[in-house]
Design an enzyme around this catalytic site. Structure first.
Site, PDB file in Angstrom:
ATOM      1  N   GLY A  57      -9.985   9.896   6.018  1.00 43.38           N
ATOM      2  CA  GLY A  57     -11.274   9.230   6.161  1.00 43.38           C
ATOM      3  C   GLY A  57     -12.392  10.092   5.617  1.00 43.38           C
ATOM      4  N   SER A  94      -7.717 -16.562  -1.938  1.00 44.92           N
ATOM      5  CA  SER A  94      -7.188 -15.199  -2.033  1.00 44.92           C
ATOM      6  C   SER A  94      -6.280 -14.915  -0.823  1.00 44.92           C
ATOM      7  CB  SER A  94      -8.339 -14.199  -2.103  1.00 44.92           C
ATOM      8  OG  SER A  94      -9.131 -14.326  -0.958  1.00 44.92           O
ATOM      9  N   SER A  95      -5.736 -13.711  -0.792  1.00 45.40           N
ATOM     10  CA  SER A  95      -4.864 -13.271   0.314  1.00 45.40           C
ATOM     11  C   SER A  95      -3.559 -14.054   0.427  1.00 45.40           C
ATOM     12  CB  SER A  95      -5.590 -13.339   1.672  1.00 45.40           C
ATOM     13  OG  SER A  95      -6.721 -12.536   1.630  1.00 45.40           O
ATOM     14  N   GLU A 111       2.072   9.173   3.131  1.00 46.04           N
ATOM     15  CA  GLU A 111       2.319   7.720   3.303  1.00 46.04           C
ATOM     16  C   GLU A 111       2.507   7.001   1.974  1.00 46.04           C
ATOM     17  OE1 GLU A 111      -0.535   9.284   3.837  1.00 46.04           O
ATOM     18  OE2 GLU A 111      -2.304   8.046   3.441  1.00 46.04           O
ATOM     19  N   CYS A 164      -4.777  14.344   6.159  1.00 42.13           N
ATOM     20  CA  CYS A 164      -6.028  14.600   5.447  1.00 42.13           C
ATOM     21  C   CYS A 164      -7.172  14.814   6.445  1.00 42.13           C
ATOM     22  CB  CYS A 164      -6.305  13.491   4.440  1.00 42.13           C
ATOM     23  SG  CYS A 164      -7.194  14.114   3.004  1.00 42.13           S
ATOM     24  N   HIS A 176      -1.280  13.179   1.398  1.00 37.59           N
ATOM     25  CA  HIS A 176      -1.016  11.816   1.892  1.00 37.59           C
ATOM     26  C   HIS A 176       0.449  11.425   1.703  1.00 37.59           C
ATOM     27  CE1 HIS A 176      -5.150  10.502   2.680  1.00 37.59           C
ATOM     28  NE2 HIS A 176      -5.472  11.340   1.720  1.00 37.59           N
ATOM     29  N   THR A 231      -0.781 -31.286  -1.300  1.00 43.52           N
ATOM     30  CA  THR A 231      -0.464 -30.668  -2.602  1.00 43.52           C
ATOM     31  C   THR A 231      -1.667 -30.661  -3.541  1.00 43.52           C
ATOM     32  OG1 THR A 231       0.247 -32.751  -3.605  1.00 43.52           O
ATOM     33  CG2 THR A 231       1.933 -31.479  -2.447  1.00 43.52           C
ATOM     34  N   TYR A 276     -13.782  -1.234   3.964  1.00 45.72           N
ATOM     35  CA  TYR A 276     -14.129  -2.583   4.425  1.00 45.72           C
ATOM     36  C   TYR A 276     -14.173  -3.549   3.250  1.00 45.72           C
ATOM     37  CZ  TYR A 276     -15.539  -1.193   9.139  1.00 45.72           C
ATOM     38  OH  TYR A 276     -15.550  -0.746  10.435  1.00 45.72           O
ATOM     39  N   MET A 315      -5.836  15.920   9.635  1.00 41.72           N
ATOM     40  CA  MET A 315      -5.465  17.331   9.706  1.00 41.72           C
ATOM     41  C   MET A 315      -6.726  18.162   9.946  1.00 41.72           C
ATOM     42  SD  MET A 315      -5.604  20.046   7.117  1.00 41.72           S
ATOM     43  CE  MET A 315      -4.597  21.431   6.633  1.00 41.72           C
TER      44      MET A 315
END
Ligand code: GLN
Length: 538
Positions: free
Chosen positions: A354, A13-14, A509, A381, A507, A188, A54, A384
């Site tokens: 959060g 993965s990743s 972002e 959020c 939000h 490979t 997480y 704030m």
């Protein structure tokens, strides 16, 4: 007729499937095509909204209020595609639909089975992207080939490929060609195995994108092509692009990936026009100044927990030809070691969203430090809410002011639950979610940044600014400069007597793109740059 590209991942993965899908989307758009993108996630949660960062990283929120995988953020940043709730499907969501149909009796007495009932539901979810004006739909399959979890999704796309004529469907497999330091060799074999596993279940990849830390070289390319049954031109090398992910499309384009895809899918298009993207890259790579901004959160160790925030900060930098260094700061470290040690010298402080109490006093301390030292502050959020709590406590004398999320019996609930949220028991999909209008006050910094009176921004929270404290806080200098007019909800707060102090309940972002930096992030970085220029130290 909409053509389909399926992107699977192998070896581990990743590898950046989401980024690659986004990059392919951009390349196709640059050839004048209209695309949509979608992620199929093989876990049993109905959506990632109930997962801890997480576990899962950031939860990305769409305009229509779906809580989704963070890859949809990449799709948004790279392309102009519509990204909505149809763009992220999980095993849990599929099962929920199938079970609802079963309970309704829709299956007319049949035994309900993985094949065809579950696979049909998946195929229907993929077809939701079809539209007369959509040329290509790109579907990313989460997980790694070989996982038990993903099998039913792979079976569904196999059937999909079978049903559609060959020239309408393309399978791209993203894989890893590792470099063994001890042997000083690229290997490979993992790629061969991964493709063999795919072929065993009836999927024959057309194109391989090989992630690698060293150039692969012609011999290895030929070897991969031979063993994996593809033409050598269909083996695309993808060298690690860190730290600039926005280089990925250019790398793929330079190897002819978009030409290859269009040829395979029989799409007749003009050459790719990447001039706007190149202009953006040249700005990004040639900054005139730099600033350091602290992001104070509680999932700092998890790279992807604040993905859209980190990206939007870079975009804010782009708008100002400024390179943005991020000081990733654990809120709990502020609590343990003091705010000065953690934040001294930064040019701006951002506290993101959060949930829950852990680290929140550190975030409140960060807001206080920013307010008192004239450091640009951007609270999003929970960030704030932290600023409102801090201001209530330390500038308005509201002793022990708090949010009722953090302390139920606080004497001054400056942040509290709306009536409509009080009886909500289910956690999934029940927050205030999605895009809502916000009217900005004349003369405010927010209005100045947006240059617009009413904006649409996305929400994901239960708690709200408590209107009972609005006047009190305003008297002390914290003004409400953005409201949801119809529902009288506070969306933006600012401190007028501060170089740049803003808290937003939404939000921003999620809407920022490198080619269209979000105005608030641009204004925040501009303020940080001004502070750095003034040479003031916090
Ligand atoms: N926990 C806060 C709420 O629910 C803030 C949520 C957030 O930051 N996304 O209102």
């Amino acid at each position: 007729m909409t053509k389909h590209i399926f992107v699977t991942g192998g070896v581990c993965s990743s590898l950046g499937k989401g980024l690659n899908c986004a990059a392919i989307g951009l390349l196709l758009e640059s050839r004048g095509l209209k695309v949509r993108l979608q992620k199929l996630d093989p876990y049993v949660n109905v959506d990632p909204g109930t997962m801890n960062p997480y576990e899962h990283g950031e939860v990305y929120v769409t305009e229509d209020g779906a809580e989704t995988d963070l890859d949809l953020g990449h799709y948004t940043r790279f392309t102009n595609a519509v990204v909505d709730r149809d763009c992220n499907i999980t095993t849990g969501g599929i099962y929920r639909n199938v079970l609802a149909k079963e309970r309704r009796g829709d299956f007319l007495g049949k035994t309900v089975q993985m094949i065809p009932h579950v696979t049909d539901e998946i195929i229907a979810a993929i077809h939701k992207l079809d539209a007369p004006d959509v040329d290509v739909a790109i579907t990313e399959i989460g997980g790694t080939v070989g996982d038990i979890e993903a099998l039913v999704f792979l079976e569904a796309i196999r059937q999909f490929g079978q049903e559609y004529r060959r020239e309408n469907v393309l399978f791209i497999h993203l894989t890893l060609v590792p470099y063994l330091r001890a042997a000083r060799e690229l290997k490979t074999k993992p790629t061969q195995h991964s493709v063999a596993t795919l072929r065993e279940i009836g999927i024959f990849p057309d194109i391989l994108i090989c992630r690698t830390e060293k150039p692969i070289g012609e011999d290895h390319i030929k070897k991969i092509a031979l063993f994996c049954n593809v033409d050598p031109e269909c083996v695309i090398e993808e060298l690690d692009a860190k730290p600039n992910i926005y280089r990925i499309p250019v790398m793929l384009h330079n190897q002819g990936l978009d030409t290859l895809i269009c040829r395979r899918l029989g799409l007749d298009t003009p050459e790719a026009d990447l001039s706007e993207w190149h202009r953006m890259l040249s700005r990004l790579e040639n900054p005139e100044a730099n600033v350091e901004v602290a992001v104070v959160g509680k999932y700092i160790s998890r790279q992807s927990a604040y993905e859209s925030i980190y990206e939007a900060l870079q975009h804010g930098g782009l708008a100002n030809r400024t390179s943005v260094q991020v000081r990733r700061t654990e809120a709990e470290e502020i609590e343990a070691d003091g705010v000065e040690k953690a934040l001294a010298g930064v040019d701006g402080i951002l506290v993101p969203g959060g949930f829950g109490t852990r680290g929140v006093e550190g975030k409140i301390a960060a807001a206080r430090y920013a307010r008192r030292n004239g450091i640009p502050y951007f609270g999003i959020c929970l960030g704030m809410q932290a600023a409102v709590i801090e201001f209530g406590r330390n500038a308005c004398g509201l002793k022990n002011a708090n949010s009722t999320e953090l302390e139920r019996g606080t004497p001054h609930p400056v942040i509290s639950l709306l009536e409509e949220q009080r009886d909500v028991d289910d956690k999934g999909g029940t927050m205030r979610l999605g895009a809502q209008p916000c009217a900005l006050a004349e003369g405010s910094k927010a209005r100045l940044a947006y240059g617009q009176e009413v904006v649409q921004e996305r929400h994901r929270h239960r708690y709200e600014f408590n209107n009972a404290y609005r006047e009190k806080l305003a008297d002390c200098g914290m003004l409400c400069t953005g409201v949801h007019a119809e529902r009288n909800l506070v969306e933006v707060v600012e401190i007028a007597e501060h170089p740049w102090f803003m808290g937003v309940q939404f939000h921003p972002e999620f809407k920022s793109k490198p080619t269209a930096p979000h105005p608030l992030f641009a204004a925040f970085i501009e303020a940080a740059r001004r502070r750095r220029g003034n040479g003031t130290e916090g």
